[in-house]
Design a protein around this motif. Structure first.
Motif, PDB file in Angstrom:
ATOM      1  N   LEU A 282     -12.730  -3.412   4.698  1.00  0.00           N
ATOM      2  CA  LEU A 282     -11.338  -3.003   4.833  1.00  0.00           C
ATOM      3  C   LEU A 282     -10.664  -2.635   3.518  1.00  0.00           C
ATOM      4  O   LEU A 282      -9.674  -1.899   3.523  1.00  0.00           O
ATOM      5  N   LEU A 283     -11.139  -3.132   2.410  1.00  0.00           N
ATOM      6  CA  LEU A 283     -10.554  -2.761   1.122  1.00  0.00           C
ATOM      7  C   LEU A 283     -11.611  -2.078   0.274  1.00  0.00           C
ATOM      8  O   LEU A 283     -12.642  -2.673  -0.052  1.00  0.00           O
ATOM      9  N   TYR A 284     -11.323  -0.848  -0.106  1.00  0.00           N
ATOM     10  CA  TYR A 284     -12.310   0.015  -0.765  1.00  0.00           C
ATOM     11  C   TYR A 284     -11.710   0.480  -2.093  1.00  0.00           C
ATOM     12  O   TYR A 284     -10.598   1.015  -2.112  1.00  0.00           O
TER      13      TYR A 284
ATOM     14  N   ALA B 114       0.830  -1.217   0.000  1.00  0.00           N
ATOM     15  CA  ALA B 114       0.000   0.000   0.000  1.00  0.00           C
ATOM     16  C   ALA B 114       0.858   1.259   0.000  1.00  0.00           C
ATOM     17  O   ALA B 114       0.947   1.971   0.992  1.00  0.00           O
ATOM     18  N   THR B 115       1.500   1.519  -1.135  1.00  0.00           N
ATOM     19  CA  THR B 115       2.420   2.653  -1.222  1.00  0.00           C
ATOM     20  C   THR B 115       1.862   3.793  -2.067  1.00  0.00           C
ATOM     21  O   THR B 115       2.503   4.818  -2.223  1.00  0.00           O
ATOM     22  N   ALA B 116       0.674   3.602  -2.620  1.00  0.00           N
ATOM     23  CA  ALA B 116       0.083   4.655  -3.454  1.00  0.00           C
ATOM     24  C   ALA B 116      -0.890   5.465  -2.605  1.00  0.00           C
ATOM     25  O   ALA B 116      -1.509   4.933  -1.687  1.00  0.00           O
ATOM     26  N   SER B 117      -0.980   6.758  -2.904  1.00  0.00           N
ATOM     27  CA  SER B 117      -2.030   7.504  -2.215  1.00  0.00           C
ATOM     28  C   SER B 117      -2.655   8.520  -3.144  1.00  0.00           C
ATOM     29  O   SER B 117      -2.004   9.033  -4.059  1.00  0.00           O
TER      30      SER B 117
ATOM     31  N   VAL C  39      -6.500   0.868   1.727  1.00  0.00           N
ATOM     32  CA  VAL C  39      -6.478   0.204   3.037  1.00  0.00           C
ATOM     33  C   VAL C  39      -6.606   1.234   4.162  1.00  0.00           C
ATOM     34  O   VAL C  39      -6.825   0.867   5.313  1.00  0.00           O
ATOM     35  N   ALA C  40      -6.436   2.507   3.819  1.00  0.00           N
ATOM     36  CA  ALA C  40      -6.515   3.541   4.846  1.00  0.00           C
ATOM     37  C   ALA C  40      -7.100   4.827   4.280  1.00  0.00           C
ATOM     38  O   ALA C  40      -6.972   5.124   3.090  1.00  0.00           O
ATOM     39  N   LYS C  41      -7.768   5.560   5.169  1.00  0.00           N
ATOM     40  CA  LYS C  41      -8.375   6.846   4.816  1.00  0.00           C
ATOM     41  C   LYS C  41      -7.887   7.820   5.876  1.00  0.00           C
ATOM     42  O   LYS C  41      -8.112   7.571   7.064  1.00  0.00           O
ATOM     43  N   ASP C  42      -7.183   8.846   5.475  1.00  0.00           N
ATOM     44  CA  ASP C  42      -6.550   9.766   6.423  1.00  0.00           C
ATOM     45  C   ASP C  42      -5.753   9.013   7.494  1.00  0.00           C
ATOM     46  O   ASP C  42      -5.847   9.309   8.693  1.00  0.00           O
TER      47      ASP C  42
ATOM     48  N   VAL D 128     -12.150  16.393   1.074  1.00  0.00           N
ATOM     49  CA  VAL D 128     -11.102  15.593   0.431  1.00  0.00           C
ATOM     50  C   VAL D 128     -10.394  14.746   1.489  1.00  0.00           C
ATOM     51  O   VAL D 128     -10.050  15.233   2.564  1.00  0.00           O
ATOM     52  N   PHE D 129     -10.209  13.476   1.190  1.00  0.00           N
ATOM     53  CA  PHE D 129      -9.519  12.553   2.093  1.00  0.00           C
ATOM     54  C   PHE D 129      -8.248  12.071   1.419  1.00  0.00           C
ATOM     55  O   PHE D 129      -8.169  12.031   0.191  1.00  0.00           O
ATOM     56  N   LYS D 130      -7.293  11.663   2.267  1.00  0.00           N
ATOM     57  CA  LYS D 130      -6.107  11.025   1.709  1.00  0.00           C
ATOM     58  C   LYS D 130      -6.300   9.511   1.814  1.00  0.00           C
ATOM     59  O   LYS D 130      -6.260   8.941   2.908  1.00  0.00           O
ATOM     60  N   PHE D 131      -6.525   8.874   0.671  1.00  0.00           N
ATOM     61  CA  PHE D 131      -6.657   7.421   0.644  1.00  0.00           C
ATOM     62  C   PHE D 131      -5.303   6.811   0.308  1.00  0.00           C
ATOM     63  O   PHE D 131      -4.629   7.261  -0.626  1.00  0.00           O
ATOM     64  N   THR D 132      -4.909   5.806   1.093  1.00  0.00           N
ATOM     65  CA  THR D 132      -3.654   5.109   0.844  1.00  0.00           C
ATOM     66  C   THR D 132      -3.987   3.669   0.520  1.00  0.00           C
ATOM     67  O   THR D 132      -4.868   3.079   1.157  1.00  0.00           O
ATOM     68  N   GLY D 133      -3.305   3.124  -0.475  1.00  0.00           N
ATOM     69  CA  GLY D 133      -3.618   1.741  -0.811  1.00  0.00           C
ATOM     70  C   GLY D 133      -2.713   1.155  -1.860  1.00  0.00           C
ATOM     71  O   GLY D 133      -1.632   1.667  -2.133  1.00  0.00           O
ATOM     72  N   VAL D 134      -3.198   0.045  -2.407  1.00  0.00           N
ATOM     73  CA  VAL D 134      -2.445  -0.692  -3.404  1.00  0.00           C
ATOM     74  C   VAL D 134      -2.872  -0.198  -4.780  1.00  0.00           C
ATOM     75  O   VAL D 134      -4.063  -0.192  -5.087  1.00  0.00           O
ATOM     76  N   SER D 135      -1.906   0.217  -5.584  1.00  0.00           N
ATOM     77  CA  SER D 135      -2.226   0.648  -6.936  1.00  0.00           C
ATOM     78  C   SER D 135      -2.693  -0.574  -7.735  1.00  0.00           C
ATOM     79  O   SER D 135      -1.997  -1.593  -7.788  1.00  0.00           O
ATOM     80  N   VAL D 136      -3.864  -0.466  -8.335  1.00  0.00           N
ATOM     81  CA  VAL D 136      -4.386  -1.606  -9.095  1.00  0.00           C
ATOM     82  C   VAL D 136      -3.509  -1.849 -10.325  1.00  0.00           C
ATOM     83  O   VAL D 136      -3.262  -2.987 -10.707  1.00  0.00           O
ATOM     84  N   ASN D 137      -3.008  -0.764 -10.881  1.00  0.00           N
ATOM     85  CA  ASN D 137      -2.107  -0.917 -12.031  1.00  0.00           C
ATOM     86  C   ASN D 137      -0.847  -1.713 -11.650  1.00  0.00           C
ATOM     87  O   ASN D 137      -0.412  -2.592 -12.390  1.00  0.00           O
TER      88      ASN D 137
END
Ligand SMILES: Nc1nc2c(c(=O)[nH]1)N[C@H]1C(S)=C(S)[C@@H](COP(=O)(O)O)O[C@H]1N2
Ligand SMILES: [Mo]
Length: 342
Positions: free
Chosen positions: A168-170, A86-89, A154-157, A104-113
């Motif tokens: 947990l995964l959005y 989960a290095t993309a945000s 995996v995370a929001k703010d 606006v939220f900072k979403f952090t997660g896994v880049s689907v690409n």
């Protein structure tokens, strides 16, 4: 187990308190002191229990990657592995936050690409389907993955995303940075509680006990066609469509199941909701014998395969001749297993 642990920990802690004094305490602790120690011990225990519950919940959430993967195999990413990936945000509004639609939220997660580049990346594949815990599903085009940073958050703010907010995964789209993406992917595409990613479409494979039937096996059975409104919405044309496939009773008999000694059959699809023992899609043997219950493998005038974006390759379908009690049940998407109940 958690309750048991509380008691075990409390017991150990109070034992600890008692043992401190065994070695040479001249004075026994006052009642006040004991009360403080007990409170500390029980606070600490509450903390441990809460931490455990959180960790358990997170550790259980895997992401399963299937379909036309680079290795041809299923890949399972555990929650800790997802955290590492989960290095993309992206900073964006949350399409499903109707209370604060502009926040606006900072979403952090896994880049689907990056998942696609790492585990898929076969040129003939055009789309990726996300399957959710509740059997909801969403499909996006690979060309859009390459253009837009779409992530499995995996995370929001900085905080894990609660279940009621899609965790947990959005699946999150960069609405704020690329407003035009809304036209292709509306708020309904923000998939909650994603459990599976499917590159293209999987091979048909239906398990019955220790038998595995593939498309070649199913194609040898008598083929039937139903003309029906599909029992779930995604991607199908509206109105009646032709569904081609095989009768459930023929599939069971091919697998050597004696229907006369079976009271019912549970039909399980990929989405976890079908796996919960509390809500199985369970069909009575007499209905399986008497009305048109099929496993559809193809559809339409041209008898195309059923792609993942339509819940394929194998989907459960009920004919009009079935009772409304049968027809009102869910049509199981991504059918994987039939379990006869004795
Ligand atoms: N897993 C899952 N994700 C989902 C849905 C759903 O039913 N299940 N509904 C979609 C739709 S159509 C919308 S508009 C938004 C909000 O859905 P809700 O109004 O049911 O919360 O979530 C989207 N993501
Ligand atoms: Mo919606």
């Amino acid at each position: 187990m958690v309750v048991l642990n509380v008691w075990k920990n409390l017991a150990l802690l109070s034992l600890g308190i008692a043992m401190v004094c065994l070695g040479g305490c001249t004075e026994s602790p006052t009642d006040e002191q004991l009360a403080v120690w007990r409170k500390e011990a029980s606070d600490r225990n509450a903390e441990i229990v809460a931490e455990k519950a959180k960790n358990n919940q997170r550790r259980e959430w895997n992401l399963v990657i299937q379909g036309q993967t680079a290795t041809g195999k299923t890949e399972t990413l555990t929650w800790p592995q997802l955290q590492d990936l989960a290095t993309a945000s992206i900073n964006t509004v949350d399409a499903n936050n109707i209370v604060h639609p502009k926040q606006v939220f900072k979403f952090t997660g896994v880049s689907v690409n990056s998942l696609w580049q790492k585990l898929g990346n076969q040129t003939e594949i055009k789309e990726i389907t996300f399957v959710c815990y509740d059997a909801y599903q969403v499909t996006i085009k690979i060309e859009d993955l390459l253009k837009y940073p779409i992530i499995l958050a995996v995370a929001k703010d900085g905080q894990p995303i609660p279940r009621e907010q899609g965790g947990l995964l959005y699946l999150v789209f960069p609405y704020s940075q690329y407003p035009e993406i809304r036209n292709k992917y509306d708020e309904g595409m923000w998939a909650f509680y994603v459990t599976h990613v499917i590159f293209g479409t999987e091979k048909a494979q239906v398990r019955i006990g220790n038998r595995e039937l593939n498309l070649v096996d199913l194609d040898k059975l008598p083929q039937v066609t139903l003309t029906q409104n599909v029992g779930y919405r995604v991607w199908w044309p509206s109105g009646k469509v032709n569904l081609h496939g095989v009768r459930l009773r023929d599939v069971l008999s091919l697998a050597g199941v004696n229907l006369n000694s079976t009271t019912s059959v549970v039909v399980r699809g990929k989405p976890p909701v079908y796996r919960k023992n509390s809500e199985p899609i369970e069909l009575a043997t007499e209905d399986i014998l008497e009305c048109s219950i099929i496993l559809a493998t193809r559809w339409g005038e041209e008898k195309q395969r059923i792609p993942a974006k339509m819940g394929g390759p194998v989907t459960l379908a009920f004919g009009d001749d079935c009772s409304s009690k049968i027809k009102n049940q869910r049509w199981v998407t991504f059918v994987e297993e039939l379990t006869p109940q004795l």
